[in-house]
Design an enzyme around this catalytic site. Structure first.
Site, mmCIF file in Angstrom:
data_model
loop_
_atom_site.group_PDB
_atom_site.id
_atom_site.type_symbol
_atom_site.label_atom_id
_atom_site.label_comp_id
_atom_site.label_asym_id
_atom_site.label_seq_id
_atom_site.Cartn_x
_atom_site.Cartn_y
_atom_site.Cartn_z
ATOM 1 N N ASP A 63 42.438 41.015 36.045
ATOM 2 C CA ASP A 63 40.947 40.809 35.725
ATOM 3 C C ASP A 63 40.085 39.865 36.595
ATOM 4 O O ASP A 63 39.403 38.899 36.149
ATOM 5 C CB ASP A 63 41.036 40.594 34.086
ATOM 6 C CG ASP A 63 39.641 40.926 33.410
ATOM 7 O OD1 ASP A 63 38.560 41.475 33.968
ATOM 8 O OD2 ASP A 63 39.369 40.078 32.436
ATOM 9 N N LYS A 122 37.551 38.262 38.705
ATOM 10 C CA LYS A 122 36.174 38.334 38.853
ATOM 11 C C LYS A 122 35.483 37.140 38.489
ATOM 12 O O LYS A 122 36.065 36.087 38.269
ATOM 13 C CB LYS A 122 35.490 39.311 37.704
ATOM 14 C CG LYS A 122 35.887 39.093 36.312
ATOM 15 C CD LYS A 122 35.379 40.143 35.279
ATOM 16 C CE LYS A 122 35.722 39.787 33.903
ATOM 17 N NZ LYS A 122 35.002 40.497 32.865
ATOM 18 N N THR A 157 37.146 45.339 34.541
ATOM 19 C CA THR A 157 35.596 45.294 34.577
ATOM 20 C C THR A 157 35.416 46.684 35.537
ATOM 21 O O THR A 157 36.077 46.540 36.750
ATOM 22 C CB THR A 157 34.951 44.050 35.097
ATOM 23 O OG1 THR A 157 35.511 43.287 34.043
ATOM 24 C CG2 THR A 157 33.573 44.189 35.186
#
Length: 361
Positions: free
Chosen positions: A175, A177, A210
C-alpha cells in the site's frame, strides 16, 4: 496539469490519518473496558485504556478512528487506533487486521511506524502506535504541486531502505502511496497503515491497494508478492516529480486498462536518469522488474539516479530532510487536515461467538 486521484482504496480501510479531523475533547469509546489490561506487543509494559487522556481525533476511516492520546504517567503522546468490530466483520477485514498486528509486532525500523500495544473489548479493536506529528507526504505534495528532483531523491532513498527491510523479513507492504507516508518532526519518513501488509510464504491473490498504484499482476489475479512494492515505488517517484500518477482515469477500470497497456508519458522536466529508473520499475514482467532480480534491492541502490546517496547514512537518518514540518510540540495536530467532528457512534456489543475471531488480538 495534475490528475484527480481516485483516493479510495480497493478493499481498503484507508489511512485513518488521511481522512482525519482535529476535533477536541473526544473520548475513546467503551470506557467500561478501560480496566481490562492487555500486554504490550513490543514494549513489555501492560497498558489499559484508562492510562490515557484523549486529546483529539486525528483521523477517521471506513471502520476506524485514530485518537491522539497522552500517557498519564509518562506524558508521552501516542496514536490510538480504534476499529469497530461489527464493521471489520461486515467488510471482511478480519484477516487484514490480524496481518497488520502480526507484521507490526515483528518489525523494528526507523522508517516504519511502531506498535506498542493491542487490545479489544466487545465493541472495538485498539492499536497503540507512534504519533507522527509532521503530517502526510501527500499534503506537502499537494500544496507544492510537485517535488524537485533532489526532494524526490531523498524520500525515495528512505523508502527503498524501508522496503528492503520489509522484504528481508518476507513481508510485502502492498500500500505504498503518499497518503501512507508520514513525516516526523525532523522531516524523515515513517510508513504507516499496514492493513494490507502480509507475511508471505509464497504468493498471495487478494485484490487490494489503491487503483493508481496496483501492479499488473494484482489486477490480473496472477498471484503476487514482493515485486508489487517496487512497481508502486516507480508510480510514487513519478507522482512525486510530476505531480500526478503515471496511470490515471476517471474510474478504476480505466486506470487498470492503462496499467496493463503500460504506456508511459513523462513530463519534459524529468531527469534522464529518473525516467530510466521509473521505466525499470514499471516493467510488466516481474522477472525483469528492478528490485526483483538476483541482486534485489542492491540493483535499485546502484542505479545511476541514486549515485549521490550514501546508503549507509540513510537508515541512520543522517541525510538532510528537504522539508522540516512546522511542529510546535510533540502533541501538535496542525499538520493534519481538519474535518467536521462526527459523533463516534456507540456500538452495540458483539456476540461472544464473533469475538472468538479476535481472542488473540
Amino acid at each position: 496539469m495534475a490528475a484527480t486521484k481516485t483516493k479510495a482504496g480497493v478493499n481498503n480501510e484507508g489511512n485513518p490519518y488521511r481522512e482525519g479531523a482535529r476535533t477536541g475533547g473526544s473520548s475513546p469509546p467503551s470506557e467500561a473496558a478501560a480496566a481490562a489490561a492487555s500486554q504490550s506487543a513490543t514494549s513489555g509494559r501492560t497498558y489499559c485504556l484508562d492510562d490515557f487522556d484523549t486529546i483529539s481525533t486525528v483521523g477517521t476511516g471506513t471502520f476506524g478512528r485514530v485518537f491522539l492520546v497522552k500517557d498519564k504517567k509518562t506524558r508521552e503522546f501516542f496514536a490510538l487506533k480504534a476499529m469497530k468490530i461489527p464493521d471489520v466483520i461486515r467488510l471482511k477485514q478480519e484477516q487484514h487486521v490480524h496481518n497488520e498486528k502480526e507484521v507490526l509486532t515483528e518489525v523494528n525500523h526507523p522508517f516504519l511506524i511502531r506498535l506498542f500495544w493491542t487490545h479489544h473489548d466487545d465493541r472495538f479493536l485498539y492499536m497503540l502506535m507512534d504519533y507522527v506529528p509532521g503530517g502526510e507526504l501527500f499534503s506537502y505534495l499537494r500544496s507544492r504541486g510537485r517535488f524537485s528532483n533532489s526532494t524526490g531523491l531523498f524520500y525515495s532513498a528512505e523508502i527503498v531502505c524501508a522496503i528492503e527491510y520489509l522484504h528481508s523479513k518476507d513481508i510485502v507492504y502492498r500500500d505504498l502511496k503518499p497518503e501512507n507516508i508520514l513525516l516526523d518532526s525532523e522531516g524523515h519518513i515513517r510508513l504507516t497503515d499496514f492493513g494490507f501488509a502480509k507475511k508471505l510464504s509464497d504468493r498471495t491473490w487478494t485484490l487490494c491497494g489503491t487503483p493508481e498504484y496496483l501492479a499488473p499482476e494484482v489486477i490480473q489475479s496472477k498471484g503476487h508478492g514482493r515485486p508489487v512494492d517496487w512497481w508502486a515505488l516507480g508510480v510514487l517517484i513519478f507522482e512525486m516529480l510530476a505531480g500526478y500518477p503515471p496511470f490515471f482515469d476517471d474510474n478504476p477500470f480505466g486506470i487498470y486498462q492503462k496499467i496493463l497497456a503500460g504506456k508511459l508519458e513523462f513530463p519534459r522536466h524529468l531527469d534522464f536518469y529518473v525516467k530510466d529508473l521509473i521505466k525499470r520499475f514499471l516493467v510488466i514482467d516481474r522477472a525483469r522488474r528492478l528490485g526483483n532480480m538476483k541482486n534485489g534491492a542492491d540493483d535499485v541502490k546502484k542505479h545511476r539516479w541514486f549515485k549521490p546517496i550514501d546508503w549507509e547514512a540513510v537508515p541512520q537518518r543522517k541525510l538532510k530532510p528537504p522539508i522540516i514540518p512546522k511542529v510546535s510540540h510533540e502533541g501538535d495536530t496542525s499538520n493534519f487536515d481538519a474535518y467536521p467532528d462526527d459523533e463516534w457512534k456507540k456500538e452495540t456489543p458483539v456476540p461472544p461467538k464473533d469475538l472468538e475471531i479476535f481472542k488473540n488480538f
